[in-house]
Design an enzyme around this catalytic site. Structure first.
Site, mmCIF file in Angstrom:
data_model
loop_
_atom_site.group_PDB
_atom_site.id
_atom_site.type_symbol
_atom_site.label_atom_id
_atom_site.label_comp_id
_atom_site.label_asym_id
_atom_site.label_seq_id
_atom_site.Cartn_x
_atom_site.Cartn_y
_atom_site.Cartn_z
ATOM 1 N N ARG A 104 -10.996 -18.658 8.152
ATOM 2 C CA ARG A 104 -10.625 -18.547 6.735
ATOM 3 C C ARG A 104 -10.988 -19.885 6.101
ATOM 4 N NH1 ARG A 104 -5.335 -16.127 3.770
ATOM 5 N NH2 ARG A 104 -6.596 -14.290 4.179
ATOM 6 N N HIS A 131 -13.785 -11.000 1.248
ATOM 7 C CA HIS A 131 -12.630 -10.758 2.125
ATOM 8 C C HIS A 131 -12.837 -9.387 2.791
ATOM 9 C CE1 HIS A 131 -8.852 -11.255 3.898
ATOM 10 N NE2 HIS A 131 -8.048 -11.154 2.863
ATOM 11 N N GLN A 134 -9.944 -7.342 4.707
ATOM 12 C CA GLN A 134 -8.963 -6.694 3.840
ATOM 13 C C GLN A 134 -9.509 -5.375 3.298
ATOM 14 O OE1 GLN A 134 -5.635 -7.742 2.839
ATOM 15 N NE2 GLN A 134 -5.729 -5.570 2.354
ATOM 16 N N ASP A 219 -5.553 -7.916 -7.816
ATOM 17 C CA ASP A 219 -5.332 -9.082 -6.964
ATOM 18 C C ASP A 219 -4.805 -10.191 -7.872
ATOM 19 O OD1 ASP A 219 -5.414 -10.925 -4.883
ATOM 20 O OD2 ASP A 219 -7.594 -11.131 -4.860
ATOM 21 N N CYS A 259 -3.999 -6.544 -2.178
ATOM 22 C CA CYS A 259 -4.118 -7.139 -0.839
ATOM 23 C C CYS A 259 -2.907 -7.971 -0.465
ATOM 24 C CB CYS A 259 -5.401 -7.959 -0.745
ATOM 25 S SG CYS A 259 -5.448 -9.379 -1.853
ATOM 26 N N ARG A 287 -4.246 -3.852 8.211
ATOM 27 C CA ARG A 287 -5.007 -5.042 8.631
ATOM 28 C C ARG A 287 -5.003 -5.124 10.154
ATOM 29 N NH1 ARG A 287 -5.671 -9.367 5.200
ATOM 30 N NH2 ARG A 287 -6.971 -10.153 6.908
HETATM 31 N N1 NVA Z 1 -8.145 -13.524 -3.945
HETATM 32 C C1 NVA Z 1 -7.062 -14.017 -3.137
HETATM 33 C C2 NVA Z 1 -6.839 -13.134 -1.950
HETATM 34 C C3 NVA Z 1 -5.681 -13.540 -1.078
HETATM 35 C C4 NVA Z 1 -5.534 -12.680 0.143
HETATM 36 C C5 NVA Z 1 -7.340 -15.440 -2.699
HETATM 37 O O1 NVA Z 1 -8.480 -15.743 -2.348
HETATM 38 O O2 NVA Z 1 -6.431 -16.262 -2.741
HETATM 39 N N1 CP Z 2 -4.170 -10.239 2.170
HETATM 40 C C1 CP Z 2 -4.240 -11.377 2.881
HETATM 41 O O1 CP Z 2 -5.295 -11.766 3.365
HETATM 42 O O2 CP Z 2 -3.046 -11.988 3.072
HETATM 43 P P1 CP Z 2 -2.790 -13.434 3.696
HETATM 44 O O3 CP Z 2 -3.310 -14.453 2.724
HETATM 45 O O4 CP Z 2 -1.302 -13.497 3.867
HETATM 46 O O5 CP Z 2 -3.515 -13.537 5.004
#
Ligand code: NVA
Ligand code: CP
Length: 314
Positions: A104, A131, A134, A219, A259, A287
């Site tokens: 990540r 992502h 997800q 989101d 998500c 997930r």
């Molecule tokens: N768009 C959000 C998704 C979190 C799972 C982010 O990147 O923070």
């Molecule tokens: N949806 C998602 O990726 O959640 P987290 O940021 O908690 O991993």
């Protein structure tokens, strides 16, 4: 699996994605039945997190344990990455020790650089651009609740962010129409949208995007790394909140996804996310199952044989 890495949904074929979803459902059923299924005994997943996570970390870690393997959590603060060791060197070292790596990160390019030097499969656990894990879980969730998404209409309401880009890829791979309702200046990657052709359209009016949709998705307005833009974004996105009124524009059997983590009263009203059309808890649970299918396919790959689920990994 027909690709070595999983950095975007377009790394593999639609057939493989469909196989992964079927496999995910099998693995979910096995877990419900309490059947032990441990094809990854002795295998290790390395996990590099440069951003916070609840679902991604727990689903990958629990998933590896349930499949008989193990996972190692690393963040920049407790690895040499945080002290400047190059990504390329980290990739070469880690991939001699583990069987797959989940990352990540911020720049998608970091994932690509890591993958270029990795001897083992690399999985995108979220980048600023995509992502895919997800959205794979989202596709499983829609399939479970409403059947095939092919030919359906999905409304993406809000920021043209990493999730939105993965929805564009999903529209191509799963063959659905995607209407993106977002304010000017917050469009998704234009090249990506162009590649999707007529399947994807951008609308300034969220109601127009939601009209007749079978799935409504949103989101957060400020993603991780954009915290200082929160105030500014709240103003820009105010007309793009998913409300009951907006849901009323969708079809009667439309479902709502997010998500998570969610901000009630910002991008979505509590009545919607906690209401009867919301499938967010199944979406979060999936997930685990979708990624177990992915781990099995990437790690065991072509060497896998038919097992107690009766199906071969994708
Ligand atoms: N768009 C959000 C998704 C979190 C799972 C982010 O990147 O923070
Ligand atoms: N949806 C998602 O990726 O959640 P987290 O940021 O908690 O991993």
């Amino acid at each position: 699996m027909d690709s070595r890495h999983f950095l975007t949904l377009c790394d593999t074929t639609p057939e493989t994605l469909h196989r992964l979803l079927r496999r995910a459902q099998d693995l979910k059923a096995l877990r419900r039945q309490g059947v032990l299924h441990e094809p990854l005994r002795g295998k290790v997943l390395g996990m590099l997190f440069e951003k916070s996570s609840t679902r991604t970390r727990v689903s990958f870690e629990a998933g590896m344990q349930q499949l008989g393997g193990n996972a190692i959590f690393l963040s920049p603060g407790d690895s040499q990455l945080g002290r400047g060791e190059p990504v390329e060197d980290t990739a070469r070292v880690l991939s001699r020790m583990v069987d797959a790596v989940m990352i990540r990160t911020f720049a998608h390019e970091t994932l690509e650089r890591f993958a270029a030097y990795s001897a083992v499969p690399v999985i995108n656990g979220l980048s600023d651009s995509y992502h895919p894990c997800q959205v794979l879980a989202d596709m499983q969730t829609y399939l479970e609740h409403r059947g095939s998404i092919q030919g359906r209409t999905v409304a993406w309401i809000g920021d043209g962010n990493n999730m939105c880009n993965s929805y564009i890829n999903a529209a191509r791979q799963f063959d659905f129409r995607l209407r993106i309702g977002c304010p000017e200046g917050y469009d998704p990657d234009p090249e990506l949208a162009a590649q999707a052709g007529e399947r994807v359209s951008v609308h300034r009016d969220p109601a127009e995007a939601a009209d007749g949709a079978h799935l409504v998705v949103t989101d957060v307005w400020a993603s991780m790394g954009q915290e200082e833009q929160q105030r500014h974004r709240e103003r820009a996105f105010a007309p793009y909140r998913v409300t009951e009124a907006l849901m009323a524009r969708a079809t009667e059997d439309a479902v709502f996804m997010h998500c998570l983590p969610a901000h009630r009263g910002e991008e979505v009203d509590a009545e919607v996310i906690d209401g009867p059309r919301s499938v967010v808890w199944d979406e979060a649970e999936n997930r685990l199952h979708a990624q177990k299918a992915l781990l099995e396919a990437l790690i065991l790959g072509a060497t896998a044989t038919e097992d107690d689920t009766g199906r071969q990994p994708a």
